[in-house]
Design an enzyme around this catalytic site. Sequence first.
Site, PDB file in Angstrom:
ATOM      1  CG  HIS A  67     -65.131   3.858 -59.419  1.00 27.79           C
ATOM      2  ND1 HIS A  67     -66.275   3.475 -60.061  1.00 27.79           N
ATOM      3  CD2 HIS A  67     -65.262   3.434 -58.139  1.00 27.79           C
ATOM      4  CE1 HIS A  67     -67.065   2.857 -59.200  1.00 27.79           C
ATOM      5  NE2 HIS A  67     -66.466   2.810 -58.026  1.00 27.79           N
ATOM      6  CD  GLU A  68     -62.294   3.376 -55.563  1.00 29.41           C
ATOM      7  OE1 GLU A  68     -62.852   3.739 -54.508  1.00 29.41           O
ATOM      8  OE2 GLU A  68     -62.668   2.381 -56.208  1.00 29.41           O
ATOM      9  CG  HIS A  71     -66.645   5.973 -54.170  1.00 26.78           C
ATOM     10  ND1 HIS A  71     -67.976   5.662 -54.002  1.00 26.78           N
ATOM     11  CD2 HIS A  71     -66.125   4.979 -54.942  1.00 26.78           C
ATOM     12  CE1 HIS A  71     -68.237   4.536 -54.648  1.00 26.78           C
ATOM     13  NE2 HIS A  71     -67.148   4.117 -55.238  1.00 26.78           N
TER      14      HIS A  71
END
Length: 155
Positions: A67-68, A71
């Site tokens: 998820h990170e 980003h």
Amino acid sequence: MTNEELQTLVEEISLQYFHKPFQHKAYFNPRLRTTGGRYMLGSHNIDINEKYLKEHGVSELIGIIKHELCHYHLHIEGKGYKHRDADFKNLLHKVGAPRHCTALSTPKRARRILIYSCSKCNLTFKRKRRIDTKKYVCGRCKGKLIFREELKQGS
């Protein structure tokens, strides 16, 4: 797991799922409480909450890292890196990253209840915060307030 092992894991996941290198730092941040991880826009580093590894295991940690990294890679490429952006949602789906992480089981904190009463009419007041009895008076009869006791609720 140490910060060095986390750094290696993040670099491996980046190459395996995104086919791009992760060239910044990833580390455990003990101050994180409500989130699984955090991508820092200014430094491009990734903070990870170690409590998720301890409570939910490596598979949850890998999901948070993916998820990170979504980003991270989208921000580096100048694309939409925010949760509401279509680029972000598409990349999450493509790499199989979760949109939100599983909640931690946080122990309930004991709440204190302070009991005050009026010296004239005996009306009782229950409050979470302290009352300055020299400054405030009873709302019903303007009598002097007296602190009675402190109760602990829940655990």
